[in-house]
Design a protein around this motif. Structure first.
Motif, mmCIF file in Angstrom:
data_model
loop_
_atom_site.group_PDB
_atom_site.id
_atom_site.type_symbol
_atom_site.label_atom_id
_atom_site.label_comp_id
_atom_site.label_asym_id
_atom_site.label_seq_id
_atom_site.Cartn_x
_atom_site.Cartn_y
_atom_site.Cartn_z
ATOM 1 N N PRO A 198 0.688 -1.443 -0.167
ATOM 2 C CA PRO A 198 -0.040 -0.071 0.077
ATOM 3 C C PRO A 198 0.936 1.393 0.156
ATOM 4 O O PRO A 198 0.493 2.480 -0.597
ATOM 5 C CB PRO A 198 -0.363 -0.274 1.256
ATOM 6 C CG PRO A 198 -0.800 -1.609 1.562
ATOM 7 C CD PRO A 198 -0.078 -1.913 1.250
ATOM 8 N N ARG A 199 1.918 1.151 0.891
ATOM 9 C CA ARG A 199 2.842 2.708 0.679
ATOM 10 C C ARG A 199 3.497 2.938 -0.835
ATOM 11 O O ARG A 199 3.175 3.680 -0.838
ATOM 12 C CB ARG A 199 3.595 2.285 1.667
ATOM 13 C CG ARG A 199 5.022 1.412 1.382
ATOM 14 C CD ARG A 199 6.324 2.118 1.829
ATOM 15 N NE ARG A 199 6.866 3.306 1.928
ATOM 16 C CZ ARG A 199 7.459 3.242 1.278
ATOM 17 N NH1 ARG A 199 7.666 2.674 -0.653
ATOM 18 N NH2 ARG A 199 7.421 4.725 1.060
ATOM 19 N N ARG A 246 0.447 4.976 -2.183
ATOM 20 C CA ARG A 246 0.698 5.968 -1.691
ATOM 21 C C ARG A 246 1.525 7.373 -2.297
ATOM 22 O O ARG A 246 1.450 8.238 -2.623
ATOM 23 C CB ARG A 246 0.173 6.106 -0.311
ATOM 24 C CG ARG A 246 -0.749 5.052 0.432
ATOM 25 C CD ARG A 246 -0.915 5.699 1.937
ATOM 26 N NE ARG A 246 0.553 4.964 2.670
ATOM 27 C CZ ARG A 246 -0.547 3.446 2.678
ATOM 28 N NH1 ARG A 246 -1.944 3.060 2.242
ATOM 29 N NH2 ARG A 246 0.228 2.631 3.757
ATOM 30 N N GLU A 298 -6.403 -2.673 0.182
ATOM 31 C CA GLU A 298 -5.401 -1.237 0.218
ATOM 32 C C GLU A 298 -4.925 -0.970 -0.473
ATOM 33 O O GLU A 298 -4.968 0.445 -0.824
ATOM 34 C CB GLU A 298 -4.846 -1.842 1.166
ATOM 35 C CG GLU A 298 -4.432 -1.086 2.751
ATOM 36 C CD GLU A 298 -5.416 -0.301 3.502
ATOM 37 O OE1 GLU A 298 -5.367 0.811 3.591
ATOM 38 O OE2 GLU A 298 -6.464 -1.251 3.447
ATOM 39 N N ARG A 308 -7.807 1.242 -1.860
ATOM 40 C CA ARG A 308 -8.577 2.203 -1.141
ATOM 41 C C ARG A 308 -7.205 3.196 -0.990
ATOM 42 O O ARG A 308 -7.550 4.423 -0.950
ATOM 43 C CB ARG A 308 -8.511 1.387 -0.019
ATOM 44 C CG ARG A 308 -10.001 0.519 0.313
ATOM 45 C CD ARG A 308 -9.976 0.216 1.764
ATOM 46 N NE ARG A 308 -9.095 -1.054 2.075
ATOM 47 C CZ ARG A 308 -9.165 -1.864 1.916
ATOM 48 N NH1 ARG A 308 -10.420 -2.389 1.491
ATOM 49 N NH2 ARG A 308 -8.622 -2.937 2.886
ATOM 50 N N ALA A 309 -6.266 2.949 -1.578
ATOM 51 C CA ALA A 309 -5.058 4.199 -2.209
ATOM 52 C C ALA A 309 -5.584 4.681 -2.918
ATOM 53 O O ALA A 309 -5.226 6.119 -2.792
ATOM 54 C CB ALA A 309 -3.767 3.686 -1.326
#
Length: 329
Positions: A78-79, A82, A139, A142-143
């Protein structure tokens, strides 16, 4: 001419995406660590070396290429998503390659915006195990949704099991090897299992289509327009190879004779995994017929030095199961 940056770009989905973009008039650059052979080394495709998990390297790539379109094929955490949506926040389109594994709810078919995604704990978000793959991809989606709310032109594609030329996963290779080298092919269950697959060139076309016509904040499923069962896969491979094989079905009791679990067979899943592709089709995307896609897949396998026998159950274990089944007939 539109400038595209493909993060990844040399192995499988990324490789076909680069070709798809070039075929449609894009200038293309790739960004990766350079650990694999670059099939575009002798072309006009620019190579920016960098580690996509290093925000500095990614920012350097953004500065060097100044892309209009960014395709992120290797965002596994996820990072990563982002960071990329922050660094490329002024791109005309940022497309994240997610996965059908992001769905946590079982439904037939799975639909964008309706079927629930996996939850993702803080531990799963940084874990690199196979079990956390779906939650991490969810996730990441979602980002994407959060970035779009902040004005970033970010969207997502969710392919199911991808197959086709240059596939290094071995999932279809296993079945090609069995058909090519054995008269009898062991298939778990009754052969009607459906684990939706997506032809890699269709995935690349979907990525381009979403970059051009998709809506920010939206996810789009990608899969063969006509899903096929495991038996149908084996039969189509036999047709392409010109082979005649006997498909032998085995339940859990028979498989136990070879100490085999049905889940060891590539592309086997107890509950059907089927993605609706109607939303993507609404953008003008069309899928390749499975017969044509499999022809190209088998041709590539035959020409390659890959050996699918290393995947799935050991053949000696399968032979024990076949022997048990023979005694029951």
């Amino acid at each position: 001419m539109t400038q595209a940056l493909v993060i990844g770009g040399t192995r499988f989905v990324g490789r076909h995406t680069v070709a798809e973009l070039r075929d449609h008039g894009y200038d293309v650059a790739i960004c990766n660590r350079g650990e694999h052979d670059n099939p575009f080394a002798d072309t006009a495709v620019e190579h920016v070396q960098g580690d996509r998990t290093d925000d500095g390297d990614l920012a350097d790539a953004a500065h060097a290429v100044a892309p209009d379109v960014v395709i992120d094929c290797v965002a596994y955490y996820p990072r990563d998503v982002r960071a990329a949506t922050r660094i490329f926040d002024d791109a005309d389109a940022y497309v994240y390659v997610s996965s059908g594994a992001a769905y946590g709810e079982e439904a037939i078919p799975k639909r964008e915006g309706e079927t629930g995604l996996h939850d993702c704990t803080e531990e799963q978000a940084t874990d690199d195990s196979k079990g956390s793959y779906g939650p991490r991809k969810a996730e990441g989606d979602r980002a994407i949704f959060a970035a779009a709310e902040d004005g970033v032109a970010a969207s997502s594609v969710r392919p199911c099991n991808v197959y086709g030329p240059h596939d290094y996963t071995g999932r279809v290779d296993y079945w090609i090897e069995r058909v090519a080298n054995h008269d009898r092919v062991l298939v778990p269950g009754d052969g009607t299992n459906v684990w939706h697959r997506a032809y890699v060139e269709d995935v690349a076309a979907a990525i381009r289509t979403v970059a051009e016509n998709g809506e920010p904040g939206e996810a789009y499923n990608v899969g063969d327009r006509r899903a096929t069962t495991l038996d149908e896969l084996v039969e189509m491979i036999a047709t392409v190879l010109g082979e005649s094989v006997e498909i032998v079905h085995a339940g859990s009791r028979e498989l136990a004779a070879g100490d085999i679990d049905a889940g060891e067979f590539p592309l086997y899943r107890d509950y059907p995994h089927l993605l609706s592709t109607a939303k993507l089709s609404g953008l003008g995307w069309e899928a390749t017929p499975p017969e044509s896609a499999l022809q190209a897949t088998v041709d590539d396998y035959v020409e390659s030095d890959r050996d699918g026998s290393e995947y799935g159950p050991d053949r000696e274990a399968e032979a024990r199961v076949l022997g048990v089944l023979d005694t029951l007939t």
